[in-house]
Design a protein around this motif. Sequence first.
Motif, PDB file in Angstrom:
ATOM      1  N   VAL A  77       0.869  -1.169   0.000  1.00  0.00           N
ATOM      2  CA  VAL A  77       0.000   0.000   0.000  1.00  0.00           C
ATOM      3  C   VAL A  77       0.909   1.222   0.000  1.00  0.00           C
ATOM      4  CG1 VAL A  77      -1.749   1.331   1.230  1.00  0.00           C
ATOM      5  CG2 VAL A  77      -1.858  -1.173   1.245  1.00  0.00           C
ATOM      6  N   PHE A  78       0.697   2.090  -0.961  1.00  0.00           N
ATOM      7  CA  PHE A  78       1.434   3.347  -1.060  1.00  0.00           C
ATOM      8  C   PHE A  78       0.424   4.466  -0.858  1.00  0.00           C
ATOM      9  CE2 PHE A  78       3.001   7.002  -3.417  1.00  0.00           C
ATOM     10  CZ  PHE A  78       4.289   7.120  -2.909  1.00  0.00           C
ATOM     11  N   SER A  79       0.688   5.331   0.113  1.00  0.00           N
ATOM     12  CA  SER A  79      -0.232   6.435   0.405  1.00  0.00           C
ATOM     13  C   SER A  79       0.472   7.752   0.139  1.00  0.00           C
ATOM     14  CB  SER A  79      -0.680   6.402   1.866  1.00  0.00           C
ATOM     15  OG  SER A  79      -1.277   5.171   2.157  1.00  0.00           O
ATOM     16  N   ASN A  80      -0.283   8.698  -0.412  1.00  0.00           N
ATOM     17  CA  ASN A  80       0.227  10.038  -0.642  1.00  0.00           C
ATOM     18  C   ASN A  80      -0.960  10.991  -0.613  1.00  0.00           C
ATOM     19  OD1 ASN A  80       2.015  12.087  -1.202  1.00  0.00           O
ATOM     20  ND2 ASN A  80       2.036  11.724  -3.397  1.00  0.00           N
ATOM     21  N   MET A  81      -0.807  12.089   0.098  1.00  0.00           N
ATOM     22  CA  MET A  81      -1.881  13.077   0.238  1.00  0.00           C
ATOM     23  C   MET A  81      -3.161  12.427   0.775  1.00  0.00           C
ATOM     24  SD  MET A  81      -0.273  15.761  -0.608  1.00  0.00           S
ATOM     25  CE  MET A  81      -1.549  16.967  -0.651  1.00  0.00           C
ATOM     26  N   LYS A  82      -2.999  11.505   1.722  1.00  0.00           N
ATOM     27  CA  LYS A  82      -4.095  10.792   2.391  1.00  0.00           C
ATOM     28  C   LYS A  82      -4.877   9.858   1.462  1.00  0.00           C
ATOM     29  CE  LYS A  82      -4.948  14.129   6.064  1.00  0.00           C
ATOM     30  NZ  LYS A  82      -5.969  14.875   6.768  1.00  0.00           N
ATOM     31  N   LYS A  83      -4.356   9.577   0.274  1.00  0.00           N
ATOM     32  CA  LYS A  83      -5.002   8.633  -0.631  1.00  0.00           C
ATOM     33  C   LYS A  83      -4.135   7.384  -0.713  1.00  0.00           C
ATOM     34  CE  LYS A  83      -7.249  12.117  -3.422  1.00  0.00           C
ATOM     35  NZ  LYS A  83      -7.389  12.723  -4.744  1.00  0.00           N
ATOM     36  N   SER A  84      -4.751   6.228  -0.524  1.00  0.00           N
ATOM     37  CA  SER A  84      -4.024   4.959  -0.542  1.00  0.00           C
ATOM     38  C   SER A  84      -4.221   4.252  -1.876  1.00  0.00           C
ATOM     39  CB  SER A  84      -4.512   4.052   0.585  1.00  0.00           C
ATOM     40  OG  SER A  84      -4.196   4.619   1.831  1.00  0.00           O
ATOM     41  N   HIS A  85      -3.127   3.681  -2.356  1.00  0.00           N
ATOM     42  CA  HIS A  85      -3.139   2.922  -3.607  1.00  0.00           C
ATOM     43  C   HIS A  85      -2.460   1.591  -3.338  1.00  0.00           C
ATOM     44  CE1 HIS A  85      -4.171   6.685  -5.628  1.00  0.00           C
ATOM     45  NE2 HIS A  85      -3.232   7.235  -4.872  1.00  0.00           N
ATOM     46  N   SER A  86      -3.136   0.503  -3.655  1.00  0.00           N
ATOM     47  CA  SER A  86      -2.556  -0.820  -3.412  1.00  0.00           C
ATOM     48  C   SER A  86      -2.065  -1.410  -4.724  1.00  0.00           C
ATOM     49  CB  SER A  86      -3.583  -1.739  -2.761  1.00  0.00           C
ATOM     50  OG  SER A  86      -4.709  -1.878  -3.598  1.00  0.00           O
ATOM     51  N   GLY A  87      -1.243  -2.442  -4.577  1.00  0.00           N
ATOM     52  CA  GLY A  87      -0.723  -3.105  -5.765  1.00  0.00           C
ATOM     53  C   GLY A  87       0.070  -4.338  -5.395  1.00  0.00           C
ATOM     54  N   LYS A  88       0.745  -4.871  -6.397  1.00  0.00           N
ATOM     55  CA  LYS A  88       1.536  -6.084  -6.213  1.00  0.00           C
ATOM     56  C   LYS A  88       3.011  -5.783  -6.467  1.00  0.00           C
ATOM     57  CE  LYS A  88      -2.185  -9.259  -7.393  1.00  0.00           C
ATOM     58  NZ  LYS A  88      -3.161  -8.330  -6.981  1.00  0.00           N
ATOM     59  N   LEU A  89       3.865  -6.473  -5.717  1.00  0.00           N
ATOM     60  CA  LEU A  89       5.301  -6.348  -5.904  1.00  0.00           C
ATOM     61  C   LEU A  89       5.765  -7.351  -6.949  1.00  0.00           C
ATOM     62  CD1 LEU A  89       6.662  -6.226  -2.263  1.00  0.00           C
ATOM     63  CD2 LEU A  89       6.632  -4.367  -3.888  1.00  0.00           C
ATOM     64  N   GLN A  90       6.626  -6.911  -7.815  1.00  0.00           N
ATOM     65  CA  GLN A  90       7.266  -7.821  -8.750  1.00  0.00           C
ATOM     66  C   GLN A  90       8.766  -7.711  -8.497  1.00  0.00           C
ATOM     67  OE1 GLN A  90       6.132  -7.504 -12.909  1.00  0.00           O
ATOM     68  NE2 GLN A  90       8.247  -7.879 -13.495  1.00  0.00           N
TER      69      GLN A  90
END
Length: 132
Positions: A77-90
């Motif tokens: 989970v990467f958050s910036n400006m109080k918005k969270s974005h999830s994803g997968k690690l490669q």
Amino acid sequence: MERKNMKRIVCILLTVLVLTVLTGCGSDSKDADGNARITSKWKLIEMSVNGSTDTDETFLAMEEAPKFTCDDGKTFVFSNMKKSHSGKLQEDEDGYTLKFDDKTVDMKAVIDGDKLTITIPNKTTKLVFEAE
């Protein structure tokens, strides 16, 4: 009396065995090369955008400042400006690619010692985190 002592000895040995097994199950916070693991707890210590670098602790500790977490080594989970974005690690040969579920732009992450550096390819943004 001898039977009572034997029970105590067996009890102590079992306790030592259980503690040894539990200690062995703990995960080390560093890999074989001495680098922090991607699943470490990360604290932002530096942010560079368009050649301007900010290391002000007050700013970096703000709620809006970027944050990175990865609990399982596979998703993040990467958050910036109080918005969270999830994803997968490669994982690749020189670090990790952060593949977001909701974005087309991937980020590159490299761990060196206790520092995690995340960059956005083709942009001039770099975030440096330190393992806590």
